[in-house]
Design an enzyme around this catalytic site. Structure first.
Site, PDB file in Angstrom:
ATOM      1  N   LEU A 101       0.879  -1.162   0.000  1.00 58.34           N
ATOM      2  CA  LEU A 101       0.000   0.000   0.000  1.00 58.34           C
ATOM      3  C   LEU A 101       0.921   1.217   0.000  1.00 58.34           C
ATOM      4  CD1 LEU A 101      -2.687  -0.970   2.696  1.00 58.34           C
ATOM      5  CD2 LEU A 101      -2.976  -0.909   0.223  1.00 58.34           C
ATOM      6  N   ASP A 102       0.495   2.282  -0.644  1.00 57.38           N
ATOM      7  CA  ASP A 102       1.308   3.497  -0.669  1.00 57.38           C
ATOM      8  C   ASP A 102       1.537   4.015   0.754  1.00 57.38           C
ATOM      9  OD1 ASP A 102       1.285   3.435  -3.421  1.00 57.38           O
ATOM     10  OD2 ASP A 102      -0.401   4.826  -3.604  1.00 57.38           O
ATOM     11  N   TYR A 103       2.563   4.830   0.888  1.00 56.97           N
ATOM     12  CA  TYR A 103       2.910   5.459   2.170  1.00 56.97           C
ATOM     13  C   TYR A 103       1.700   6.158   2.790  1.00 56.97           C
ATOM     14  CZ  TYR A 103       5.626   8.528   5.280  1.00 56.97           C
ATOM     15  OH  TYR A 103       6.130   9.179   6.367  1.00 56.97           O
ATOM     16  N   LYS A 191      -5.409   5.362  -7.392  1.00 52.85           N
ATOM     17  CA  LYS A 191      -5.250   6.814  -7.555  1.00 52.85           C
ATOM     18  C   LYS A 191      -5.248   7.182  -9.034  1.00 52.85           C
ATOM     19  CE  LYS A 191      -2.594   7.362  -3.305  1.00 52.85           C
ATOM     20  NZ  LYS A 191      -1.224   7.362  -2.783  1.00 52.85           N
TER      21      LYS A 191
END
Ligand code: URA
Length: 240
Positions: A101-103, A191
Protein backbone atom coordinates in the site's frame (compact mmCIF):
# COMPACT_ATOMS: atom_id res chain seq x y z
CA UNK A 1 6.98 -25.41 -2.06
CA UNK A 2 10.07 -23.27 -2.54
CA UNK A 3 13.38 -23.77 -4.34
CA UNK A 4 15.98 -25.34 -2.13
CA UNK A 5 18.46 -22.46 -2.47
CA UNK A 6 15.72 -20.00 -1.50
CA UNK A 7 14.83 -22.01 1.60
CA UNK A 8 18.53 -22.15 2.55
CA UNK A 9 18.95 -18.41 2.07
CA UNK A 10 15.79 -17.73 4.05
CA UNK A 11 17.06 -19.91 6.89
CA UNK A 12 20.20 -17.78 6.98
CA UNK A 13 22.59 -20.52 5.73
CA UNK A 14 24.15 -18.29 3.05
CA UNK A 15 23.13 -16.01 0.18
CA UNK A 16 21.02 -17.60 -2.54
CA UNK A 17 24.01 -17.71 -4.91
CA UNK A 18 26.32 -19.27 -2.30
CA UNK A 19 23.56 -21.76 -1.43
CA UNK A 20 23.43 -22.79 -5.09
CA UNK A 21 27.15 -23.53 -5.03
CA UNK A 22 26.70 -25.59 -1.86
CA UNK A 23 23.96 -27.63 -3.57
CA UNK A 24 26.16 -28.22 -6.64
CA UNK A 25 29.04 -29.25 -4.36
CA UNK A 26 26.80 -32.02 -2.98
CA UNK A 27 26.72 -30.60 0.57
CA UNK A 28 22.91 -30.51 0.84
CA UNK A 29 20.45 -33.32 1.50
CA UNK A 30 16.67 -33.42 1.68
CA UNK A 31 15.01 -36.10 3.81
CA UNK A 32 18.32 -37.93 3.98
CA UNK A 33 19.03 -37.91 0.21
CA UNK A 34 21.72 -35.81 -1.40
CA UNK A 35 20.29 -33.22 -3.83
CA UNK A 36 22.48 -31.56 -6.48
CA UNK A 37 19.69 -30.16 -8.62
CA UNK A 38 19.14 -26.36 -8.40
CA UNK A 39 15.45 -26.35 -9.23
CA UNK A 40 14.60 -28.86 -6.48
CA UNK A 41 11.60 -27.75 -4.43
CA UNK A 42 10.99 -28.37 -0.75
CA UNK A 43 8.11 -27.67 1.62
CA UNK A 44 7.82 -26.99 5.34
CA UNK A 45 7.74 -30.69 6.21
CA UNK A 46 10.93 -31.62 4.36
CA UNK A 47 14.04 -31.88 6.46
CA UNK A 48 16.99 -30.10 4.90
CA UNK A 49 20.57 -30.70 6.02
CA UNK A 50 23.70 -28.81 5.05
CA UNK A 51 26.96 -30.68 5.72
CA UNK A 52 24.87 -33.10 7.78
CA UNK A 53 23.43 -30.36 10.02
CA UNK A 54 19.67 -29.66 9.90
CA UNK A 55 18.71 -26.10 8.95
CA UNK A 56 16.02 -24.28 10.83
CA UNK A 57 12.92 -23.78 8.72
CA UNK A 58 10.42 -21.27 10.02
CA UNK A 59 6.83 -22.39 10.23
CA UNK A 60 4.61 -20.26 8.00
CA UNK A 61 2.71 -17.47 9.75
CA UNK A 62 -0.02 -15.18 8.41
CA UNK A 63 -1.36 -11.90 9.78
CA UNK A 64 -3.92 -9.31 8.80
CA UNK A 65 -2.60 -5.84 9.62
CA UNK A 66 -4.37 -2.48 9.66
CA UNK A 67 -1.65 -0.31 8.16
CA UNK A 68 -1.75 3.31 9.29
CA UNK A 69 -1.07 6.18 6.89
CA UNK A 70 2.55 7.33 6.91
CA UNK A 71 4.13 3.88 7.02
CA UNK A 72 6.15 2.18 4.27
CA UNK A 73 5.07 -1.27 3.03
CA UNK A 74 8.58 -2.71 3.38
CA UNK A 75 10.72 -4.48 5.96
CA UNK A 76 13.36 -1.74 6.09
CA UNK A 77 13.92 1.78 4.84
CA UNK A 78 17.21 3.50 4.01
CA UNK A 79 15.78 6.84 5.20
CA UNK A 80 14.79 5.31 8.54
CA UNK A 81 11.08 5.97 8.09
CA UNK A 82 8.51 3.79 9.82
CA UNK A 83 7.99 0.42 8.10
CA UNK A 84 5.20 -2.12 8.53
CA UNK A 85 7.37 -4.66 10.37
CA UNK A 86 7.93 -2.06 13.15
CA UNK A 87 4.40 -2.97 14.28
CA UNK A 88 5.37 -6.64 14.87
CA UNK A 89 8.08 -6.46 17.57
CA UNK A 90 6.97 -9.74 19.15
CA UNK A 91 6.94 -11.73 15.90
CA UNK A 92 10.30 -13.42 15.37
CA UNK A 93 9.53 -14.92 11.96
CA UNK A 94 10.85 -13.00 8.98
CA UNK A 95 7.57 -11.63 7.72
CA UNK A 96 7.00 -9.28 4.79
CA UNK A 97 3.96 -7.56 3.26
CA UNK A 98 1.94 -9.31 0.55
CA UNK A 99 1.89 -6.60 -2.11
CA UNK A 100 2.00 -3.01 -0.94
CA UNK A 101 0.00 0.00 0.00
CA UNK A 102 1.31 3.50 -0.67
CA UNK A 103 2.91 5.46 2.17
CA UNK A 104 -0.20 7.64 2.47
CA UNK A 105 -2.72 4.78 2.04
CA UNK A 106 -4.14 3.03 5.10
CA UNK A 107 -5.89 -0.29 5.44
CA UNK A 108 -5.64 -4.01 5.06
CA UNK A 109 -2.24 -5.53 4.45
CA UNK A 110 -1.50 -9.24 4.78
CA UNK A 111 1.87 -10.07 6.33
CA UNK A 112 3.52 -13.49 6.06
CA UNK A 113 6.82 -15.35 5.75
CA UNK A 114 5.31 -17.68 3.13
CA UNK A 115 6.66 -16.67 -0.27
CA UNK A 116 4.53 -19.11 -2.21
CA UNK A 117 1.33 -17.85 -0.59
CA UNK A 118 2.37 -14.26 -1.38
CA UNK A 119 3.08 -15.18 -5.01
CA UNK A 120 -0.32 -16.79 -5.44
CA UNK A 121 -2.13 -13.79 -3.99
CA UNK A 122 -0.26 -11.23 -6.07
CA UNK A 123 0.22 -13.13 -9.35
CA UNK A 124 -1.45 -11.18 -12.20
CA UNK A 125 -3.01 -14.43 -13.47
CA UNK A 126 -5.18 -14.86 -10.40
CA UNK A 127 -5.13 -11.60 -8.51
CA UNK A 128 -7.59 -11.60 -5.70
CA UNK A 129 -10.32 -8.93 -5.47
CA UNK A 130 -9.36 -5.85 -3.44
CA UNK A 131 -11.86 -3.34 -2.09
CA UNK A 132 -10.79 0.28 -1.66
CA UNK A 133 -12.65 3.28 -0.30
CA UNK A 134 -11.46 6.64 -1.62
CA UNK A 135 -12.31 10.18 -0.67
CA UNK A 136 -12.09 12.14 -3.91
CA UNK A 137 -12.34 15.76 -4.96
CA UNK A 138 -15.49 16.02 -7.05
CA UNK A 139 -19.14 14.98 -6.96
CA UNK A 140 -19.65 12.58 -9.86
CA UNK A 141 -22.95 10.99 -10.86
CA UNK A 142 -22.89 7.20 -11.18
CA UNK A 143 -22.80 7.47 -14.98
CA UNK A 144 -19.62 9.56 -14.78
CA UNK A 145 -17.86 6.48 -13.41
CA UNK A 146 -19.09 4.09 -16.07
CA UNK A 147 -15.62 4.06 -17.64
CA UNK A 148 -14.45 1.94 -14.67
CA UNK A 149 -16.72 -0.86 -15.91
CA UNK A 150 -14.98 -1.01 -19.29
CA UNK A 151 -11.55 -0.17 -17.93
CA UNK A 152 -9.63 3.09 -18.12
CA UNK A 153 -6.22 3.68 -19.67
CA UNK A 154 -3.44 4.25 -17.15
CA UNK A 155 0.23 4.27 -18.12
CA UNK A 156 -0.79 3.46 -21.70
CA UNK A 157 -2.68 0.26 -20.83
CA UNK A 158 -6.32 -0.38 -20.08
CA UNK A 159 -7.28 -1.63 -16.65
CA UNK A 160 -9.50 -4.67 -16.22
CA UNK A 161 -13.19 -3.94 -15.56
CA UNK A 162 -13.76 -2.73 -12.00
CA UNK A 163 -16.83 -2.44 -9.80
CA UNK A 164 -17.70 0.79 -8.00
CA UNK A 165 -20.28 2.39 -5.75
CA UNK A 166 -20.72 6.02 -4.68
CA UNK A 167 -21.09 5.76 -0.90
CA UNK A 168 -21.72 9.45 -0.15
CA UNK A 169 -21.35 12.91 -1.62
CA UNK A 170 -20.74 16.20 0.19
CA UNK A 171 -21.93 18.91 -2.18
CA UNK A 172 -20.82 21.73 0.15
CA UNK A 173 -17.24 20.51 0.36
CA UNK A 174 -17.32 19.15 -3.19
CA UNK A 175 -16.04 15.70 -2.20
CA UNK A 176 -17.28 12.12 -2.47
CA UNK A 177 -16.60 8.78 -0.87
CA UNK A 178 -16.41 6.01 -3.47
CA UNK A 179 -15.84 2.28 -3.18
CA UNK A 180 -13.78 0.70 -5.96
CA UNK A 181 -13.16 -3.04 -6.32
CA UNK A 182 -10.25 -4.11 -8.52
CA UNK A 183 -8.33 -7.33 -8.92
CA UNK A 184 -5.14 -6.09 -10.51
CA UNK A 185 -2.26 -4.63 -8.53
CA UNK A 186 -0.60 -2.05 -10.73
CA UNK A 187 1.44 0.78 -9.26
CA UNK A 188 -0.79 3.43 -7.63
CA UNK A 189 -3.64 1.86 -9.59
CA UNK A 190 -6.59 3.25 -7.65
CA UNK A 191 -5.25 6.81 -7.55
CA UNK A 192 -4.47 6.67 -11.27
CA UNK A 193 -7.89 5.25 -12.13
CA UNK A 194 -9.64 8.09 -10.31
CA UNK A 195 -7.24 10.59 -11.86
CA UNK A 196 -8.19 9.18 -15.29
CA UNK A 197 -11.84 10.13 -14.70
CA UNK A 198 -10.97 13.58 -13.29
CA UNK A 199 -11.38 12.80 -9.58
CA UNK A 200 -8.15 13.32 -7.62
CA UNK A 201 -7.87 11.04 -4.58
CA UNK A 202 -7.57 12.91 -1.28
CA UNK A 203 -7.54 9.84 1.00
CA UNK A 204 -7.37 6.12 0.32
CA UNK A 205 -8.04 3.05 2.44
CA UNK A 206 -8.08 -0.63 1.54
CA UNK A 207 -11.05 -2.22 3.29
CA UNK A 208 -10.83 -5.79 2.04
CA UNK A 209 -8.66 -8.38 0.33
CA UNK A 210 -10.95 -11.09 -0.99
CA UNK A 211 -13.47 -11.68 1.79
CA UNK A 212 -10.97 -10.73 4.50
CA UNK A 213 -11.75 -7.43 6.23
CA UNK A 214 -10.46 -5.24 9.06
CA UNK A 215 -13.27 -5.93 11.51
CA UNK A 216 -12.11 -5.72 15.15
CA UNK A 217 -8.83 -3.98 14.33
CA UNK A 218 -7.87 -0.36 14.80
CA UNK A 219 -5.11 1.38 12.88
CA UNK A 220 -1.72 -0.13 13.76
CA UNK A 221 -3.15 -3.42 15.08
CA UNK A 222 -2.85 -6.92 13.64
CA UNK A 223 -4.16 -10.39 14.31
CA UNK A 224 -3.12 -13.84 13.20
CA UNK A 225 -5.17 -15.48 10.45
CA UNK A 226 -6.79 -18.84 11.12
CA UNK A 227 -5.98 -21.84 8.90
CA UNK A 228 -9.47 -21.52 7.47
CA UNK A 229 -8.92 -17.87 6.53
CA UNK A 230 -5.61 -18.71 4.85
CA UNK A 231 -7.13 -21.49 2.76
CA UNK A 232 -10.15 -19.31 1.95
CA UNK A 233 -7.83 -16.61 0.55
CA UNK A 234 -6.06 -19.21 -1.60
CA UNK A 235 -9.39 -20.47 -2.93
CA UNK A 236 -10.51 -16.92 -3.74
CA UNK A 237 -7.20 -16.13 -5.48
CA UNK A 238 -7.33 -19.27 -7.57
CA UNK A 239 -10.94 -18.71 -8.61
CA UNK A 240 -9.82 -15.70 -10.65
N1 URA B 1 -3.81 1.93 -5.41
C1 URA B 1 -3.19 3.07 -5.07
O1 URA B 1 -3.23 4.04 -5.81
N2 URA B 1 -2.52 3.10 -3.90
C2 URA B 1 -2.47 2.06 -3.04
O2 URA B 1 -1.86 2.15 -1.99
C3 URA B 1 -3.13 0.88 -3.41
C4 URA B 1 -3.79 0.84 -4.60
Amino acid sequence: MERLQKVMAHAGVASRRKSESMILEGRVSVNGKKVTELGYKVGGNDSVEVDGIPIYQEQPVYFVFYKPRGVISAVSDDKDRKVVTDYFPRVSERIFPVGRLDYDTSGLLIMTNDGEFANILTHPKHEIEKTYVAKVKGTPRPEDLRAFKRGVVIDGRKTAPAKYKILSTDRIKGTSIIELIIHEGRNHQVKKMFEAVGLPVMKLKREKVGSLNLLGLVSGQYRELSKKEVSQLLVEAKEK
